[in-house]
Design a protein around this motif. Structure first.
Motif, PDB file in Angstrom:
ATOM      1  N   ARG A  27       0.782  -1.163  -0.107  1.00 29.86           N
ATOM      2  CA  ARG A  27      -0.039  -0.067  -0.065  1.00 29.86           C
ATOM      3  C   ARG A  27       0.819   1.147  -0.009  1.00 29.86           C
ATOM      4  O   ARG A  27       0.594   2.208  -0.641  1.00 29.86           O
ATOM      5  CB  ARG A  27      -1.051   0.143   1.213  1.00 29.86           C
ATOM      6  N   LYS A  28       1.905   1.354   0.764  1.00 25.46           N
ATOM      7  CA  LYS A  28       2.815   2.239   0.785  1.00 25.46           C
ATOM      8  C   LYS A  28       3.516   2.462  -0.713  1.00 25.46           C
ATOM      9  O   LYS A  28       3.781   3.848  -1.241  1.00 25.46           O
ATOM     10  CB  LYS A  28       4.048   2.352   1.715  1.00 25.46           C
ATOM     11  N   GLU A  29       3.739   1.604  -1.334  1.00 24.41           N
ATOM     12  CA  GLU A  29       4.394   1.684  -2.713  1.00 24.41           C
ATOM     13  C   GLU A  29       3.362   2.386  -3.669  1.00 24.41           C
ATOM     14  O   GLU A  29       3.968   3.105  -4.548  1.00 24.41           O
ATOM     15  CB  GLU A  29       4.866   0.137  -3.342  1.00 24.41           C
ATOM     16  N   ILE A  30       2.116   1.896  -3.456  1.00 26.70           N
ATOM     17  CA  ILE A  30       1.162   2.641  -4.557  1.00 26.70           C
ATOM     18  C   ILE A  30       1.198   4.133  -4.152  1.00 26.70           C
ATOM     19  O   ILE A  30       0.970   4.890  -5.065  1.00 26.70           O
ATOM     20  CB  ILE A  30      -0.111   1.914  -4.059  1.00 26.70           C
ATOM     21  N   LEU A  31       1.039   4.427  -2.727  1.00 28.19           N
ATOM     22  CA  LEU A  31       1.021   5.762  -2.585  1.00 28.19           C
ATOM     23  C   LEU A  31       2.238   6.542  -3.083  1.00 28.19           C
ATOM     24  O   LEU A  31       2.291   7.771  -3.608  1.00 28.19           O
ATOM     25  CB  LEU A  31       1.165   6.113  -1.164  1.00 28.19           C
ATOM     26  N   ALA A  32       3.450   5.681  -2.927  1.00 24.37           N
ATOM     27  CA  ALA A  32       4.692   6.557  -3.533  1.00 24.37           C
ATOM     28  C   ALA A  32       4.748   6.934  -4.958  1.00 24.37           C
ATOM     29  O   ALA A  32       4.827   7.841  -5.371  1.00 24.37           O
ATOM     30  CB  ALA A  32       5.755   5.581  -3.064  1.00 24.37           C
ATOM     31  N   GLN A  33       4.116   5.782  -5.667  1.00 26.40           N
ATOM     32  CA  GLN A  33       3.882   5.840  -7.251  1.00 26.40           C
ATOM     33  C   GLN A  33       3.088   7.019  -7.621  1.00 26.40           C
ATOM     34  O   GLN A  33       3.448   7.843  -8.372  1.00 26.40           O
ATOM     35  CB  GLN A  33       3.458   4.427  -7.627  1.00 26.40           C
ATOM     36  N   GLU A  34       2.153   7.201  -6.802  1.00 23.22           N
ATOM     37  CA  GLU A  34       1.088   8.329  -7.070  1.00 23.22           C
ATOM     38  C   GLU A  34       1.649   9.695  -6.832  1.00 23.22           C
ATOM     39  O   GLU A  34       1.514  10.507  -7.451  1.00 23.22           O
ATOM     40  CB  GLU A  34      -0.334   7.981  -6.039  1.00 23.22           C
ATOM     41  N   LEU A  35       2.362   9.813  -5.740  1.00 18.82           N
ATOM     42  CA  LEU A  35       3.136  10.993  -5.220  1.00 18.82           C
ATOM     43  C   LEU A  35       4.298  11.206  -6.333  1.00 18.82           C
ATOM     44  O   LEU A  35       4.306  12.535  -6.869  1.00 18.82           O
ATOM     45  CB  LEU A  35       3.805  10.971  -4.178  1.00 18.82           C
ATOM     46  N   ALA A  36       4.751  10.208  -6.976  1.00 16.46           N
ATOM     47  CA  ALA A  36       5.869  10.549  -7.873  1.00 16.46           C
ATOM     48  C   ALA A  36       5.332  11.032  -9.286  1.00 16.46           C
ATOM     49  O   ALA A  36       5.919  11.922  -9.887  1.00 16.46           O
ATOM     50  CB  ALA A  36       6.976   9.301  -8.080  1.00 16.46           C
ATOM     51  N   LYS A  37       4.074  10.307  -9.460  1.00 18.27           N
ATOM     52  CA  LYS A  37       3.616  10.865 -11.046  1.00 18.27           C
ATOM     53  C   LYS A  37       3.184  12.322 -10.849  1.00 18.27           C
ATOM     54  O   LYS A  37       3.049  12.994 -11.992  1.00 18.27           O
ATOM     55  CB  LYS A  37       2.074   9.954 -11.052  1.00 18.27           C
ATOM     56  N   HIS A  38       2.707  12.708  -9.739  1.00 18.99           N
ATOM     57  CA  HIS A  38       2.500  14.422  -9.637  1.00 18.99           C
ATOM     58  C   HIS A  38       3.793  15.251  -9.432  1.00 18.99           C
ATOM     59  O   HIS A  38       3.585  16.432  -8.929  1.00 18.99           O
ATOM     60  CB  HIS A  38       1.341  14.746  -8.586  1.00 18.99           C
ATOM     61  N   GLY A  39       4.965  14.574  -9.198  1.00 12.55           N
ATOM     62  CA  GLY A  39       6.089  15.479  -8.873  1.00 12.55           C
ATOM     63  C   GLY A  39       6.552  15.587  -7.599  1.00 12.55           C
ATOM     64  O   GLY A  39       7.125  16.451  -7.382  1.00 12.55           O
ATOM     65  N   LEU A  40       5.892  14.803  -6.658  1.00 14.12           N
ATOM     66  CA  LEU A  40       6.046  14.825  -5.077  1.00 14.12           C
ATOM     67  C   LEU A  40       7.187  13.838  -4.722  1.00 14.12           C
ATOM     68  O   LEU A  40       7.319  12.677  -5.374  1.00 14.12           O
ATOM     69  CB  LEU A  40       4.758  14.675  -4.309  1.00 14.12           C
ATOM     70  N   PRO A  41       7.836  13.948  -3.621  1.00 14.16           N
ATOM     71  CA  PRO A  41       8.738  12.939  -2.997  1.00 14.16           C
ATOM     72  C   PRO A  41       8.075  11.784  -2.874  1.00 14.16           C
ATOM     73  O   PRO A  41       6.823  11.618  -2.346  1.00 14.16           O
ATOM     74  CB  PRO A  41       9.411  13.630  -2.000  1.00 14.16           C
ATOM     75  N   ARG A  42       8.784  10.798  -3.381  1.00 14.70           N
ATOM     76  CA  ARG A  42       8.081   9.248  -3.269  1.00 14.70           C
ATOM     77  C   ARG A  42       8.131   8.877  -1.463  1.00 14.70           C
ATOM     78  O   ARG A  42       7.463   8.087  -1.238  1.00 14.70           O
ATOM     79  CB  ARG A  42       9.062   8.167  -3.884  1.00 14.70           C
ATOM     80  N   ASP A  43       9.126   9.288  -0.910  1.00 15.72           N
ATOM     81  CA  ASP A  43       9.466   8.850   0.488  1.00 15.72           C
ATOM     82  C   ASP A  43       8.408   9.444   1.394  1.00 15.72           C
ATOM     83  O   ASP A  43       8.719   9.340   2.791  1.00 15.72           O
ATOM     84  CB  ASP A  43      10.889   9.110   0.940  1.00 15.72           C
ATOM     85  N   LEU A  44       7.527  10.313   0.950  1.00 13.26           N
ATOM     86  CA  LEU A  44       6.667  11.029   1.960  1.00 13.26           C
ATOM     87  C   LEU A  44       5.569   9.873   2.749  1.00 13.26           C
ATOM     88  O   LEU A  44       4.940   9.207   1.892  1.00 13.26           O
ATOM     89  CB  LEU A  44       5.617  12.104   1.377  1.00 13.26           C
ATOM     90  N   GLU A  45       5.359  10.035   3.988  1.00 15.80           N
ATOM     91  CA  GLU A  45       4.392   9.428   4.611  1.00 15.80           C
ATOM     92  C   GLU A  45       3.121  10.066   4.229  1.00 15.80           C
ATOM     93  O   GLU A  45       2.916  11.019   3.692  1.00 15.80           O
ATOM     94  CB  GLU A  45       4.578   9.600   6.066  1.00 15.80           C
ATOM     95  N   ALA A  46       2.048   8.836   4.338  1.00 16.79           N
ATOM     96  CA  ALA A  46       0.619   9.430   4.022  1.00 16.79           C
ATOM     97  C   ALA A  46       0.385  10.714   4.913  1.00 16.79           C
ATOM     98  O   ALA A  46      -0.410  11.800   4.112  1.00 16.79           O
ATOM     99  CB  ALA A  46      -0.269   8.222   4.384  1.00 16.79           C
ATOM    100  N   ARG A  47       0.366  10.648   5.918  1.00 16.78           N
ATOM    101  CA  ARG A  47       0.302  11.948   6.882  1.00 16.78           C
ATOM    102  C   ARG A  47       0.774  13.267   6.399  1.00 16.78           C
ATOM    103  O   ARG A  47       0.329  14.388   6.289  1.00 16.78           O
ATOM    104  CB  ARG A  47       0.261  11.830   8.430  1.00 16.78           C
ATOM    105  N   ALA A  48       2.125  12.981   5.852  1.00 20.30           N
ATOM    106  CA  ALA A  48       3.001  13.995   5.754  1.00 20.30           C
ATOM    107  C   ALA A  48       2.434  14.555   4.207  1.00 20.30           C
ATOM    108  O   ALA A  48       2.206  15.859   3.914  1.00 20.30           O
ATOM    109  CB  ALA A  48       4.398  13.614   5.638  1.00 20.30           C
ATOM    110  N   ALA A  49       2.249  13.609   3.284  1.00 14.74           N
ATOM    111  CA  ALA A  49       1.621  14.164   2.014  1.00 14.74           C
ATOM    112  C   ALA A  49       0.416  14.705   2.111  1.00 14.74           C
ATOM    113  O   ALA A  49       0.213  15.938   1.330  1.00 14.74           O
ATOM    114  CB  ALA A  49       1.443  12.599   1.295  1.00 14.74           C
ATOM    115  N   ALA A  50      -0.732  14.334   3.304  1.00 20.78           N
ATOM    116  CA  ALA A  50      -1.936  15.150   3.331  1.00 20.78           C
ATOM    117  C   ALA A  50      -1.425  16.487   3.897  1.00 20.78           C
ATOM    118  O   ALA A  50      -2.297  17.470   3.421  1.00 20.78           O
ATOM    119  CB  ALA A  50      -2.710  14.147   4.258  1.00 20.78           C
ATOM    120  N   ALA A  51      -0.817  16.600   4.806  1.00 22.04           N
ATOM    121  CA  ALA A  51      -0.403  17.863   5.238  1.00 22.04           C
ATOM    122  C   ALA A  51       0.313  18.809   4.252  1.00 22.04           C
ATOM    123  O   ALA A  51       0.066  20.202   4.396  1.00 22.04           O
ATOM    124  CB  ALA A  51       0.792  17.761   6.479  1.00 22.04           C
ATOM    125  N   LEU A  52       1.189  18.065   3.312  1.00 25.89           N
ATOM    126  CA  LEU A  52       1.634  18.826   2.109  1.00 25.89           C
ATOM    127  C   LEU A  52       0.643  19.232   1.119  1.00 25.89           C
ATOM    128  O   LEU A  52       0.505  20.576   0.666  1.00 25.89           O
ATOM    129  CB  LEU A  52       2.892  18.129   1.538  1.00 25.89           C
TER     130      LEU A  52
END
Length: 882
Positions: free
Chosen positions: A518-543
């Motif tokens: 599940r974390k890999e799926i989130l990392a791929q989605e973040l990378a697709k939109h130019g965001l860092p892959r290593d972001l945690e879900a909560r950190a990504a939501a805050a970002l």
């Protein structure tokens, strides 16, 4: 009717105090000073007759709240509560039925024939009230006199009847007083004087009548002369006022005409001196429109500046938000923070949180299973060692050991081992169902079926082990076989626990793999939109939230900037219009900014105001000129008319009087003539009125007749009043003689009872008691027949006399105050020991026919009363002080 209890809610210093149950006969209430004895007596009197007004010194006001309480009374038919609370007119009183029929008029029945004053003096008294039974006689009150009325069976007091007759007698006549008969005699003399005067007046009637006729003729002549003189005076006066008014008007109009001409010339000069700016007036509409738009445009300027400031603030906020997010402005603007990416991040955050909780749970289950397997391993090792085997022995090792014990087993023995194996399998199966199906998979059927199979397997195993032990050959073999069977069960439990630990390990690994996926799926989605892959879900939501906030600031900055530009265009148009108008009216000044436009517009508005004021002044002056010219014509016309009117009036008179002064002289002469005639007319009229009044009085025969009727009526009234006087005087004299005879020959039963009681109290020293009706003192006779009035007795003897009178009176009042108990407040304090015995016995004797409540602070008096009262006497102690 008997008083049973006294219940005080609040009264004076008493609060929530109950005294009862009271005896039907004698009740002795004993208590120290300040225990509330006198307050209780005052409370009973207040409930019966009303609380004293709060302004009185004996009002017994409590410290807090209103005065209130109740008296509990009863007879053979029931029990009732007489309740009273503070209020107007003594406070409202209510009779409540506790048992038996309703009796709303119970209070009136209980107090029948006894008013509050009589109750205070006779029924509820202490040392302070002892002498009041005699003081009441001295004040012409009815308490002592009622003794005679009660003994004779009369409904009224004969002493009061005698006093009323004497009062009627004195009201009719006193030798040296202004009474009714004296007034009637004086009125009779006045009536006879009027009759005499009427006879003498008849002789003057004829003379006055002739004089009246002469006055009537003279009045008629004076009336005609007065009317003629009044007409001449009115005519001359009217002409004089008319000429005077016309000449005064003509003079005033001439002066007014000159003043108005001067004003007209001045107005024309003012109009010629005023200059009007026609160029500004032609542009008035444009200037006024711009003035009206100035304030809104000023607000537009301020709003444009505010929008520019807002755009700067929002741009700064956008830059700060980008820096806080660690992204460039271009990246922030490119990120779709509110689209599918936001939904994906939000869903991933929730999924990852749930999966992390699941991984933690599976890890705890694996750790618990490993610990359980270790415990089962240690238990199996101990069981194998006890059976003589190695701690790592297996099921095959146990089977071989059993085969050595029974190398040649009978078929039945093999069947027993199979049964044991089957029972163990059933128990392990039930345990597996419970753990896997119930605990892990949360199936309710497995939670119930697993324990059932486990219990059945264990019971079958125990049964087979007992059967196998019975089949074993030899004690040692049997013991070894039991140890081997225990070891077998322990090994089986260890193997089951080991399998459960392995299953828990596999589940934990599976949960960890799922979380990583599940974390890999989130990392791929973040990378697709130019965001860092290593972001945690909560950190990504805050970002994303920070990106949305930055994008909001960027959008608001753009909006504010566009609005500021739009507003500035409106201001520029206003400035251009002001410059065009200023140029059109010849005002040469550069208008480049809104401040320039405001300054120019103020100058143009002032010029317009001045031009309009000049124009308005010219118009006003022109209107005044036209009005004044018309006014001058009207004044000239009125002046001509006034002069013509004065000449027309003066032409009707002779040349000598054809002037204002001549008319004034004629008017004064006419007024003097009219005044002389009026004065003579008033003299004649006054004399005629006097004669008419006198003749009317002389000719009125009714006055003389009325005087004779008054004489007859007064004579009859005098005879009637004299008869009433004789009746009242004779009745008072006869009643006084009867009272004297009654006092000498017959004493009332009340006095006889009081005499008997007083004789007993004093030990026979005083043999007789006399109560004269018309005196203020009570007389007693000692054993030597020497008379003494109460004022010459000692204090103790006088108190014994007053007590005897009360006891004798109450003993004879069966139908008066039937429900009133006799409340006595320590009246025996001044009695010597010899007289104390007699007083106690007298009180006890009265308690057999009338309820008596005696309040005392003396222990000896309380004991004597209880002993004299017999078995029915009741004692109540008031120990607490208030």
């Amino acid at each position: 009717m008997r008083l049973r209890r006294i219940e005080v809610v609040r009264f004076g210093a008493l609060e929530d105090r109950t005294v009862g149950d009271l005896s039907d006969g004698l009740t002795v209430v004993h208590g120290p000073n300040e225990a509330g004895k006198s307050t209780l007596i005052a409370f009973v009197r207040s409930v019966l007759y009303g609380f004293p007004t709060k302004s009185r010194p004996d009002a017994y006001l409590p410290l807090g709240g209103e005065r209130a309480g109740r008296l509990i009374v009863e007879d053979e038919n029931g029990q009732w509560a007489i309740e009273r609370r503070d209020g107007p007119k003594g406070g409202p009183v209510v009779v409540r039925t506790l048992r038996g029929p309703d009796r709303p008029d119970l209070l009136a029945e209980i107090t029948r024939g006894v008013d509050e004053n009589a109750y205070r003096v006779v029924f509820g008294f202490g040392l302070d009230e002892m002498a009041k039974i005699e003081e009441a006689r001295g004040n012409n009150e009815s308490i002592a006199g009622a003794l005679y009325a009660a003994s004779a069976g009369l409904s009224v007091n004969p002493d009061e009847v005698r006093k009323e007759l004497e009062s009627e007698r004195d009201a009719l006549f006193l030798p040296r007083g202004e009474r009714e008969i004296s007034k009637l005699l004086r009125s009779l003399a006045e009536a006879r004087t009027r009759i005499k005067e009427a006879r003498e007046a008849g002789q003057r009637y004829a003379e006055d009548r002739a004089r009246l006729e002469d006055l009537e003729r003279e009045l008629e002549e004076l009336k005609l002369r007065a009317e003629e003189a009044q007409g001449v005076t009115r005519r001359i006066s009217a002409d004089h006022e008319r000429v005077k008014g016309a000449l005064e008007r003509a003079e005033k109009l001439a002066a007014e005409r000159q003043r108005v001409g001067e004003t007209l010339a001045a107005l024309r000069a003012d109009a010629a001196s005023i200059e009007v700016d026609e160029q500004v007036l032609s542009a008035a509409d444009d200037i006024e429109a711009l003035v009206h738009r100035q304030a809104p445009t000023q607000q537009t300027v301020q709003e444009a500046e505010r929008r520019r400031e807002q755009a700067r603030r929002e741009a700064d906020s956008f830059e700060r938000a980008c820096a806080a997010a660690g992204l460039s402005p271009e990246t922030v603007r490119a990120i779709p923070a509110s689209g599918p990416l936001a939904s994906a991040v939000s869903g991933a955050r929730d999924d990852i949180a749930g999966l992390e909780a699941e991984v933690a749970a599976r890890r705890r289950e694996h750790e618990n299973a490993e610990a359980s397997a270790e415990r089962e391993r240690q238990a199996a090792a101990r069981a194998l060692e006890q059976a003589g085997l190695d701690g790592n022995a297996t099921q095959e090792d146990i089977d071989r050991a059993l085969a050595e014990i029974e190398p040649a087993e009978e078929p039945t023995a093999h069947g027993g081992r199979r049964n044991i194996t089957l029972a163990a399998v059933v128990a392990l199966l039930g345990l597996f169902i419970f753990v896997v199906g119930g605990v892990w998979l949360k199936e309710k059927v497995s939670l119930v079926a697993g324990p059932v199979f486990t219990v059945l397997g264990i019971l079958a195993l125990i049964k087979e082990l007992r059967t196998g032990a019975a089949r074993a050959s030899g004690p040692e073999a049997a013991r070894r076989r039991r140890l081997l069977d225990v070891a077998r069960v322990a090994v089986q439990r260890y193997e089951s626990a080991r399998a459960e630990a392995e299953r828990a390990r596999i589940d934990a690994k599976l949960a960890e793999d799922t979380l990583a996926a599940r974390k890999e799926i989130l990392a791929q989605e973040l990378a697709k939109h130019g965001l860092p892959r290593d972001l945690e879900a909560r950190a990504a939501a805050a970002l994303l939230e920070a990106v949305r906030e930055a994008q909001r600031h960027d959008a608001e900055a753009c909006t504010a900037k566009a609005e500021a530009e739009r507003l500035q265009e409106s201001v520029d148009r206003f400035v251009h219009e002001v410059g065009s108008v200023a140029e059109g009216v010849g005002y040469a000044r550069l208008v480049a900014t809104f401040e320039d436009a405001t300054s120019v517009l103020s100058v143009l508005a002032e010029r317009l105001k001045q031009a309009r004021n000049g124009e308005e002044r010219v118009r006003a002056i022109q209107a005044q000129v036209a009005q004044i010219e018309a006014q001058l014509s009207e004044i000239a016309r009125q002046q001509t008319e006034a002069e013509s009117e004065a000449r027309a009036v003066l032409e009707r008179y002779e040349q000598a009087y054809a002037s204002l002064e001549g008319l004034r002289a004629m008017l004064e002469e006419a007024q003097r003539n009219e005044a002389e005639i009026a004065s003579r007319r008033e003299e004649v009229a006054s004399e005629r009125s006097r004669l008419e009044e006198r003749l009317r009085a002389l000719s009125d025969d009714d006055q003389a007749a009325q005087a004779r009727l008054d004489e007859a009526a007064l004579t009859q009234r005098i005879e009637q009043a004299a008869e009433e006087y004789l009746v009242a005087a004779l009745g008072a004299r006869l009643l006084a003689q009867a009272q004297d005879l009654y006092e000498r020959e017959r004493q009332p039963d009340v006095i006889k009872d009081a005499e008997r009681i007083f004789r007993g109290i004093t030990g026979g020293r005083y043999a007789q008691v006399i109560v004269p009706i018309r005196t203020g003192r009570i007389e007693v006779y000692d054993d030597r027949a020497a008379a003494k009035d109460s004022g010459k007795l000692s204090k103790g003897t006088a108190e014994a006399l007053y007590l005897a009178l009360r006891l004798g009176l109450v003993g004879r009042l069966d139908g008066v105050g039937p429900g009133l108990p006799m409340l006595i407040d320590d009246v025996l304090a001044n009695f010597d020991p010899e007289r104390l015995d007699g007083a106690v016995q007298a009180i006890a004797d009265l308690s057999r026919t009338r309820q008596v409540v005696f309040f005392t602070c003396h222990e000896r008096i309380a004991e004597m009363l209880l002993e004299a009262g017999g078995t029915d006497a009741v004692r109540i102690d008031l120990s607490a002080r208030i």
